[in-house]
Scaffold this motif. Structure first.
Motif, PDB file in Angstrom:
ATOM      1  N   ARG A   1       0.710  14.948   3.366  1.00 30.62           N
ATOM      2  CA  ARG A   1      -0.030  14.241   2.444  1.00 30.62           C
ATOM      3  C   ARG A   1      -0.047  15.024   1.155  1.00 30.62           C
ATOM      4  O   ARG A   1      -0.252  14.602  -0.025  1.00 30.62           O
TER       5      ARG A   1
ATOM      6  N   ALA B   1       1.340  13.096  -2.130  1.00 27.29           N
ATOM      7  CA  ALA B   1       0.416  12.013  -2.604  1.00 27.29           C
ATOM      8  C   ALA B   1       0.081  12.506  -4.075  1.00 27.29           C
ATOM      9  O   ALA B   1       0.272  13.565  -4.385  1.00 27.29           O
TER      10      ALA B   1
ATOM     11  N   MET C   1       0.787  -1.296  -0.084  1.00 34.51           N
ATOM     12  CA  MET C   1      -0.042   0.010   0.065  1.00 34.51           C
ATOM     13  C   MET C   1       0.841   1.288   0.032  1.00 34.51           C
ATOM     14  O   MET C   1       1.857   1.327   0.592  1.00 34.51           O
ATOM     15  N   ASP C   2       0.441   2.221  -0.773  1.00 31.41           N
ATOM     16  CA  ASP C   2       1.384   3.715  -0.725  1.00 31.41           C
ATOM     17  C   ASP C   2       1.029   4.179   0.576  1.00 31.41           C
ATOM     18  O   ASP C   2       0.012   4.160   1.140  1.00 31.41           O
ATOM     19  N   ARG C   3       2.236   5.055   0.888  1.00 29.58           N
ATOM     20  CA  ARG C   3       2.349   5.596   2.051  1.00 29.58           C
ATOM     21  C   ARG C   3       1.300   6.560   2.178  1.00 29.58           C
ATOM     22  O   ARG C   3       0.580   6.941   3.078  1.00 29.58           O
ATOM     23  N   PHE C   4       0.952   7.001   0.923  1.00 29.44           N
ATOM     24  CA  PHE C   4       0.282   8.274   0.700  1.00 29.44           C
ATOM     25  C   PHE C   4      -0.837   8.199  -0.144  1.00 29.44           C
ATOM     26  O   PHE C   4      -0.422   8.019  -1.271  1.00 29.44           O
ATOM     27  N   PRO C   5      -2.207   7.734   0.334  1.00 31.43           N
ATOM     28  CA  PRO C   5      -3.118   7.452  -0.842  1.00 31.43           C
ATOM     29  C   PRO C   5      -3.567   8.619  -1.611  1.00 31.43           C
ATOM     30  O   PRO C   5      -3.078   9.865  -1.332  1.00 31.43           O
ATOM     31  N   GLU C   6      -3.993   8.290  -2.917  1.00 34.70           N
ATOM     32  CA  GLU C   6      -4.199   9.654  -4.017  1.00 34.70           C
ATOM     33  C   GLU C   6      -5.065  10.308  -3.339  1.00 34.70           C
ATOM     34  O   GLU C   6      -6.031  10.003  -2.638  1.00 34.70           O
TER      35      GLU C   6
END
Length: 100
Positions: free
Chosen positions: A28, A32, A2-7
């Protein structure tokens, strides 16, 4: 993984995160990714956010190419200060400083 920073899904979300006093949310907004359509909407409809768009590490080259032409010198300097600034934008920035 999982990305550390969601889109970031919308302009409103980007602005909310950027203006947040919560360090995790502020971070973020700087790290992101955003969909390209959201990038365009952000810089077209919210000129006050252009500096922060250039500050985001995922800002795509086509958006940087638009931001390098910004009337605000702070936006242009932010674009030129990025490690990922494309060489053609660096040259464009140097030309703009020389003037006509």
């Amino acid at each position: 993984m999982m990305d550390r920073f969601p889109e970031i899904a919308s302009v409103e979300e980007f602005i909310r995160l950027r203006r947040s006093e919560n360090p995790a949310e502020y971070d973020r907004s700087a790290r992101a990714a955003l969909p390209l359509t959201v990038w365009w909407q952000l810089i077209r409809e919210h000129p006050e956010m252009r500096f922060w768009a250039a500050h985001n590490r995922t800002c795509p080259p086509e958006i940087l190419a638009e931001l390098i032409k910004d009337a605000d010198w702070r936006v242009r300097v932010r674009v030129l200060g990025r490690r990922s600034c494309p060489p053609e934008l660096l040259e464009q920035g140097r030309s703009a400083r020389r003037g006509p």
